[in-house]
Scaffold this motif. Structure first.
Motif, mmCIF file in Angstrom:
data_model
loop_
_atom_site.group_PDB
_atom_site.id
_atom_site.type_symbol
_atom_site.label_atom_id
_atom_site.label_comp_id
_atom_site.label_asym_id
_atom_site.label_seq_id
_atom_site.Cartn_x
_atom_site.Cartn_y
_atom_site.Cartn_z
ATOM 1 N N ARG A 68 0.851 -1.195 0.000
ATOM 2 C CA ARG A 68 0.000 0.000 0.000
ATOM 3 C C ARG A 68 0.885 1.242 0.000
ATOM 4 O O ARG A 68 1.703 1.431 0.893
ATOM 5 N N PHE A 69 0.725 2.055 -1.028
ATOM 6 C CA PHE A 69 1.413 3.340 -1.083
ATOM 7 C C PHE A 69 0.540 4.314 -0.308
ATOM 8 O O PHE A 69 -0.469 4.808 -0.818
ATOM 9 N N THR A 70 0.901 4.561 0.932
ATOM 10 C CA THR A 70 0.046 5.322 1.844
ATOM 11 C C THR A 70 -0.171 6.770 1.410
ATOM 12 O O THR A 70 -1.245 7.317 1.634
ATOM 13 N N LYS A 71 0.821 7.385 0.775
ATOM 14 C CA LYS A 71 0.681 8.792 0.393
ATOM 15 C C LYS A 71 -0.406 9.022 -0.654
ATOM 16 O O LYS A 71 -0.924 10.120 -0.781
ATOM 17 N N ILE A 72 -0.730 7.961 -1.426
ATOM 18 C CA ILE A 72 -1.784 8.101 -2.441
ATOM 19 C C ILE A 72 -2.948 7.138 -2.182
ATOM 20 O O ILE A 72 -3.917 7.119 -2.935
ATOM 21 N N GLY A 73 -2.838 6.324 -1.119
ATOM 22 C CA GLY A 73 -3.910 5.405 -0.759
ATOM 23 C C GLY A 73 -4.171 4.321 -1.794
ATOM 24 O O GLY A 73 -5.305 3.902 -1.992
ATOM 25 N N LYS A 74 -3.116 3.839 -2.460
ATOM 26 C CA LYS A 74 -3.270 2.826 -3.503
ATOM 27 C C LYS A 74 -2.619 1.515 -3.104
ATOM 28 O O LYS A 74 -1.501 1.485 -2.591
ATOM 29 N N GLN A 75 -3.334 0.424 -3.373
ATOM 30 C CA GLN A 75 -2.844 -0.928 -3.158
ATOM 31 C C GLN A 75 -2.271 -1.427 -4.494
ATOM 32 O O GLN A 75 -2.921 -1.301 -5.535
ATOM 33 N N MET A 91 9.584 2.784 -17.775
ATOM 34 C CA MET A 91 9.497 1.321 -17.736
ATOM 35 C C MET A 91 8.372 0.954 -18.702
ATOM 36 O O MET A 91 7.220 1.329 -18.483
ATOM 37 N N LYS A 92 8.716 0.216 -19.771
ATOM 38 C CA LYS A 92 7.740 -0.153 -20.791
ATOM 39 C C LYS A 92 7.541 -1.667 -20.782
ATOM 40 O O LYS A 92 8.386 -2.405 -20.285
ATOM 41 N N LYS A 93 6.431 -2.105 -21.374
ATOM 42 C CA LYS A 93 6.104 -3.534 -21.466
ATOM 43 C C LYS A 93 6.229 -4.182 -20.091
ATOM 44 O O LYS A 93 6.758 -5.285 -19.949
ATOM 45 N N LEU A 94 5.746 -3.471 -19.099
ATOM 46 C CA LEU A 94 5.778 -3.931 -17.712
ATOM 47 C C LEU A 94 4.812 -5.099 -17.540
ATOM 48 O O LEU A 94 3.684 -5.054 -18.041
ATOM 49 N N HIS A 95 5.255 -6.159 -16.870
ATOM 50 C CA HIS A 95 4.412 -7.311 -16.575
ATOM 51 C C HIS A 95 4.571 -7.676 -15.106
ATOM 52 O O HIS A 95 5.651 -7.552 -14.554
ATOM 53 N N GLY A 96 3.488 -8.121 -14.489
ATOM 54 C CA GLY A 96 3.539 -8.596 -13.112
ATOM 55 C C GLY A 96 3.162 -7.564 -12.071
ATOM 56 O O GLY A 96 3.309 -7.807 -10.877
ATOM 57 N N VAL A 97 2.644 -6.395 -12.498
ATOM 58 C CA VAL A 97 2.262 -5.346 -11.555
ATOM 59 C C VAL A 97 0.814 -4.929 -11.835
ATOM 60 O O VAL A 97 0.464 -4.659 -12.980
ATOM 61 N N LYS A 98 0.012 -4.893 -10.768
ATOM 62 C CA LYS A 98 -1.384 -4.470 -10.884
ATOM 63 C C LYS A 98 -1.705 -3.488 -9.770
ATOM 64 O O LYS A 98 -1.155 -3.581 -8.675
ATOM 65 N N ALA A 99 -2.599 -2.557 -10.061
ATOM 66 C CA ALA A 99 -3.049 -1.589 -9.063
ATOM 67 C C ALA A 99 -4.541 -1.788 -8.837
ATOM 68 O O ALA A 99 -5.288 -2.073 -9.777
ATOM 69 N N LYS A 100 -4.957 -1.617 -7.597
ATOM 70 C CA LYS A 100 -6.370 -1.789 -7.277
ATOM 71 C C LYS A 100 -7.099 -0.466 -7.467
ATOM 72 O O LYS A 100 -6.732 0.553 -6.906
ATOM 73 N N GLU A 101 -8.126 -0.492 -8.291
ATOM 74 C CA GLU A 101 -9.001 0.655 -8.528
ATOM 75 C C GLU A 101 -10.388 0.262 -8.040
ATOM 76 O O GLU A 101 -11.019 -0.620 -8.624
ATOM 77 N N ILE A 102 -10.834 0.877 -7.004
ATOM 78 C CA ILE A 102 -12.096 0.569 -6.339
ATOM 79 C C ILE A 102 -12.102 -0.911 -5.953
ATOM 80 O O ILE A 102 -11.465 -1.267 -4.999
ATOM 81 N N ILE A 106 -6.228 -3.664 -11.827
ATOM 82 C CA ILE A 106 -5.932 -3.176 -13.171
ATOM 83 C C ILE A 106 -4.456 -3.446 -13.480
ATOM 84 O O ILE A 106 -3.580 -3.074 -12.707
ATOM 85 N N THR A 107 -4.197 -4.070 -14.616
ATOM 86 C CA THR A 107 -2.828 -4.334 -15.043
ATOM 87 C C THR A 107 -2.141 -3.030 -15.449
ATOM 88 O O THR A 107 -2.721 -2.229 -16.170
ATOM 89 N N LEU A 108 -0.914 -2.866 -14.979
ATOM 90 C CA LEU A 108 -0.101 -1.717 -15.392
ATOM 91 C C LEU A 108 0.917 -2.212 -16.415
ATOM 92 O O LEU A 108 1.502 -3.281 -16.233
#
Length: 146
Positions: A68-75, A91-102, A106-108
């Motif tokens: 959890r990035f506390t400064k922006i409240g994102k998991q 960083m392009k063609k990134l794989h293996g990282v997702k962010a929680k939206e609501i 969501i894949t980044l």
């Protein structure tokens, strides 16, 4: 991104194993490409590789983690294999990282800093949607430095 894909880039790559050196090398890599040092907050990293000729980077950890990035409240979720092609401030063609939206993950696939003087970092998705946050939200104080 599978381990088989990583194998294609192992030749001529700098490869490090062991949790402590891998954590150090992942932070050094972020600083080298002018990205915030807290962007990859992975603790139990088994291997870090960087093929400078192609820009391909990989991090392998024992199990997926969430941070959890506390400064922006994102998991954010980091899979067992995180891979990307890197260049200055990108960083392009990134794989293996997702962010929680609501309620959904969501894949980044891209992270970039277009204008460092703006103090903003952009996270892109495969669908073309992006979010912009302050770079400072992903910087970690280095009090552990000796």
């Amino acid at each position: 991104m599978s381990a088989q894909f990583i194998e294609k880039y192992r030749e001529n790559a700098e490869i490090y194993t062991g949790s402590d050196i891998c954590k150090q090398k992942s932070k050094e890599l972020l600083l080298e490409i002018n990205m915030p040092n807290g962007l990859l907050p992975m603790d139990d990293i088994e291997e870090v590789g960087y093929n400078r000729s192609t820009g391909f980077v990989w991090l392998t950890q024992k199990k997926p983690i969430q941070h959890r990035f506390t400064k922006i409240g994102k998991q954010v979720s980091y899979d067992t294999h995180v891979t990307a092609f890197v260049e200055n401030r990108k960083m392009k063609k990134l794989h293996g990282v997702k962010a929680k939206e609501i309620l959904i993950w969501i894949t980044l696939n891209e992270i970039c800093i277009d204008d460092p003087s703006s103090g903003k970092i952009t996270f892109g998705t495969p669908t073309g949607i992006s979010r912009i946050y302050p770079i400072s939200a992903f910087e970690v104080e280095e009090d552990e430095k000796k």
